[in-house]
Design an enzyme around this catalytic site. Structure first.
Site, short mmCIF file in Angstrom:
data_model
loop_
_atom_site.label_atom_id
_atom_site.label_comp_id
_atom_site.label_asym_id
_atom_site.label_seq_id
_atom_site.Cartn_x
_atom_site.Cartn_y
_atom_site.Cartn_z
N ASP A 49 -34.92 -50.31 14.49
CA ASP A 49 -35.31 -51.03 15.70
C ASP A 49 -36.83 -51.01 15.75
OD1 ASP A 49 -32.68 -51.46 16.52
OD2 ASP A 49 -32.60 -49.57 17.61
N ASP A 63 -23.96 -57.46 21.74
CA ASP A 63 -24.14 -56.20 22.46
C ASP A 63 -23.13 -56.16 23.60
OD1 ASP A 63 -26.26 -55.54 20.79
OD2 ASP A 63 -27.76 -56.42 22.13
#
Length: 252
Positions: free
Chosen positions: A11, A130
């Site tokens: 990330d 998500d």
């Protein structure tokens, strides 16, 4: 049967690798090129690279960092974050990405999935989803913008739609489990992989080697993704793969 994959995730925020819990409280972990190189040496099957602030900051994907990583590592590289157009996808593929991961833009403009699949091929179009449990209804709902914006899309229904539109792979993160190290949301992945035919990568919740074996043995996911347990040296990719193999799972 497809051999299973262990996939670390970077990330990235402003050119640095970050990690948080439940998508918040981000901690600086290090340089993406150095970390990617270390993961390749440990035997990672693929690498997922997500620019986690590009969408919220309305930026284009950071192709320079992708180029730097792709020059140093030779495993398949999936890149996401800030992708809104076919030109964005083309720029990332030219920078060295093997696949692109589309999340918020796929919800805003579902036609982008089919357009990308037509132009670049289904095999390089990954739709990232998500997912968070709605406290009122108990439904698994889709979130966008780095997990900050709720939608009214039910996760498995949305997964079926994006596959129909041309997604060649799904990267599905349980926000409820993300960063908790309490294990993957196995029940959800079992339902999801029974509903779609494309490869599914499970993400969110890995804490110990047994978690990887469990999600492979109890669902049809083809990849298991983790970040913090690898970033902070709690687990080594080789030891994860060795353990999962010892449980009878066919690994890459």
């Amino acid at each position: 049967m497809l051999a299973k994959r262990i996939i670390p995730c970077l990330d990235v925020d402003n050119g640095r690798v970050k990690k948080g819990v439940n998508f918040v409280n981000l901690t600086d972990v290090g340089d993406p090129v150095e970390i990617a190189r270390a993961y390749e040496q440990q035997g990672a099957d693929e690498l997922v690279f997500l620019d986690i602030t590009a969408t919220n900051q309305h930026r284009h994907p950071i192709t320079e960092t992708v180029e730097a990583v792709s020059r140093q590592v030779f495993m398949p590289l999936t890149v996401g974050g800030g992708i809104n157009t076919l030109d964005d996808i083309q720029a990332l593929l030219r920078a060295g990405a093997d696949k692109v991961s589309i999340n918020s833009a796929s919800v805003k403009n579902p036609d982008l999935i089919s357009q990308a699949a037509q132009r670049f091929g289904n095999q390089c179009v990954v739709v990232a989803i998500d997912v968070k449990t709605d406290p009122q209804s108990g439904q698994k709902l889709v979130y966008t913008h780095g997990g900050q914006q709720a939608t009214n899309l039910e996760a498995i229904a949305w997964a079926k739609e994006v596959v129909q539109r041309g997604a060649g792979e799904l990267l599905v993160t349980s926000m409820d489990h993300d960063g908790t190290k309490q294990g993957f949301d196995v029940d959800f992945y079992r339902q999801l992989t029974a509903a779609v035919e494309v490869p599914v990568i499970a993400s969110g919740g890995a804490g110990k080697v047994e978690d990887f074996a469990q999600v492979f043995l109890q669902s049809k996911v083809t990849g298991a993704l983790a970040a913090s347990v690898f970033h902070f040296g709690e687990l080594n990719i080789k030891e994860v793969k060795d353990y999962v193999r010892s449980q009878g799972v066919v690994m890459r």
